[in-house]
Design a protein around this motif. Structure first.
Motif, PDB file in Angstrom:
ATOM      1  N   ALA A 107       0.833  -1.206   0.000  1.00 35.33           N
ATOM      2  CA  ALA A 107       0.000   0.000   0.000  1.00 35.33           C
ATOM      3  C   ALA A 107       0.866   1.254   0.000  1.00 35.33           C
ATOM      4  O   ALA A 107       0.551   2.238  -0.692  1.00 35.33           O
ATOM      5  N   ASN A 108       1.953   1.239   0.772  1.00 34.67           N
ATOM      6  CA  ASN A 108       2.842   2.401   0.792  1.00 34.67           C
ATOM      7  C   ASN A 108       3.512   2.623  -0.559  1.00 34.67           C
ATOM      8  O   ASN A 108       3.659   3.765  -1.014  1.00 34.67           O
ATOM      9  N   ASP A 109       3.909   1.538  -1.224  1.00 38.30           N
ATOM     10  CA  ASP A 109       4.493   1.657  -2.567  1.00 38.30           C
ATOM     11  C   ASP A 109       3.464   2.245  -3.541  1.00 38.30           C
ATOM     12  O   ASP A 109       3.786   3.103  -4.375  1.00 38.30           O
ATOM     13  N   ALA A 110       2.228   1.765  -3.430  1.00 37.26           N
ATOM     14  CA  ALA A 110       1.172   2.261  -4.312  1.00 37.26           C
ATOM     15  C   ALA A 110       0.887   3.740  -4.034  1.00 37.26           C
ATOM     16  O   ALA A 110       0.664   4.519  -4.971  1.00 37.26           O
ATOM     17  N   LEU A 111       0.909   4.115  -2.765  1.00 30.75           N
ATOM     18  CA  LEU A 111       0.690   5.526  -2.411  1.00 30.75           C
ATOM     19  C   LEU A 111       1.787   6.410  -2.979  1.00 30.75           C
ATOM     20  O   LEU A 111       1.517   7.517  -3.463  1.00 30.75           O
ATOM     21  N   ASP A 112       3.019   5.938  -2.911  1.00 27.61           N
ATOM     22  CA  ASP A 112       4.127   6.705  -3.487  1.00 27.61           C
ATOM     23  C   ASP A 112       3.892   6.944  -4.973  1.00 27.61           C
ATOM     24  O   ASP A 112       4.115   8.052  -5.486  1.00 27.61           O
ATOM     25  N   PHE A 113       3.447   5.906  -5.670  1.00 24.76           N
ATOM     26  CA  PHE A 113       3.191   6.033  -7.099  1.00 24.76           C
ATOM     27  C   PHE A 113       2.064   7.027  -7.371  1.00 24.76           C
ATOM     28  O   PHE A 113       2.180   7.911  -8.228  1.00 24.76           O
ATOM     29  N   VAL A 114       0.950   6.880  -6.638  1.00 24.72           N
ATOM     30  CA  VAL A 114      -0.201   7.763  -6.849  1.00 24.72           C
ATOM     31  C   VAL A 114       0.161   9.204  -6.532  1.00 24.72           C
ATOM     32  O   VAL A 114      -0.204  10.138  -7.279  1.00 24.72           O
TER      33      VAL A 114
END
Length: 268
Positions: A107-114
């Motif tokens: 989720a943190n990786d996805a948040l960084d991308f978004v």
């Protein structure tokens, strides 16, 4: 190499890996997963794999509506929203997923991308130090943990104070330590209780629409204070918002305050 945009190769590779890692993860929680919930989850995963993103989100939301939540569930909802180019909604789902240990890293990786993609669109707002402190105290601080810590310190203080009555050795030092621990514990405990009580009137919301006007009154013809962009996070004063149906009274990260329509935000 930098990401090339919402339909670029970087996004496709990122989402492909995310789906491989999460789409078939069982709905993992501390409570047993009913077979019917697991079957629904698998069915909506198939819709996601078939690029039927809107229907998969509707399906996942129906699971949440039944009272069941999990990290993989919110993570897959975020993936679907990202593929729909609804990055504000995706950010909301990834923030929800981050609360579950089993998918926190993903989720943190996805948040960084978004957040990177939202930044490319110019959707950034300076954040005041006081806003960061308020956010921690209201939404991240473990209030119960600090109350327990305060009680422990108070009890240690009482023990040291009693010891100074019973033993002459280091009598004054034990007395001062006891008083210091008791006072510190009382401050920590009472502070946590006050902050928890105060924070219960506030919520946090994420903007899911591309562009929204923040106004100085809860009416459409009121003066515009500032423009909010997709993915912005707001502190919502629920008490002040209570008398204005369809509107939230919000504080932005730069300190600005105003009114925003409720359908533009998702509350965390």
């Amino acid at each position: 190499n930098s990401l090339t945009g919402i339909y670029g190769n970087g996004l496709k590779a990122f989402l492909f890996l995310m789906v491989l890692c999460t789409v078939w993860i069982p709905v993992a929680t501390a409570q047993p997963v009913p077979n019917s919930i697991q079957q629904q989850f698998n069915d909506y995963n198939e819709l996601l794999e078939q690029n039927n993103f809107s229907d998969s989100i509707v399906g996942y939301e129906s699971i949440v509506g039944s009272g069941f939540e999990s990290g993989p569930l919110y993570l897959n909802m975020g993936i679907a929203a990202t593929r729909m180019d609804s990055l504000g909604l995706a950010k909301y789902y990834y923030l929800k997923a981050r609360n579950f240990d089993e998918v926190r890293l993903a989720a943190n990786d996805a948040l960084d991308f978004v957040n990177y993609e939202l930044g490319r669109r110019g959707a950034r707002l300076p954040e005041l130090a006081w806003t960061r402190i308020t956010h921690f105290l209201f939404f991240e601080m473990n209030h119960i943990g600090y109350v327990v810590l305060g009680l422990i310190l108070i009890n240690l203080g009482v023990i040291f104070y009693v010891i100074h009555w019973l033993r002459d050795y280091l009598k004054q030092i034990n007395r001062y330590i006891g008083i210091a621990l008791f006072v510190t514990g009382f401050i920590v405990m009472s502070g946590a209780i006050v902050i928890y009580s105060y924070s219960s009137s506030y919520s946090e919301g994420v903007q899911i629409q591309r562009e929204v006007q923040v106004r100085n009154q809860p009416t459409m013809d009121a003066e515009i204070i500032q423009t909010g962009y997709e993915g912005f996070r707001y502190i919502i004063d629920m008490k002040s918002s209570g008398d204005s149906e369809g509107w939230y009274y919000v504080r932005m990260s730069n300190g600005s305050r105003g009114w925003i329509e409720t359908n533009h935000l998702k509350i965390l």
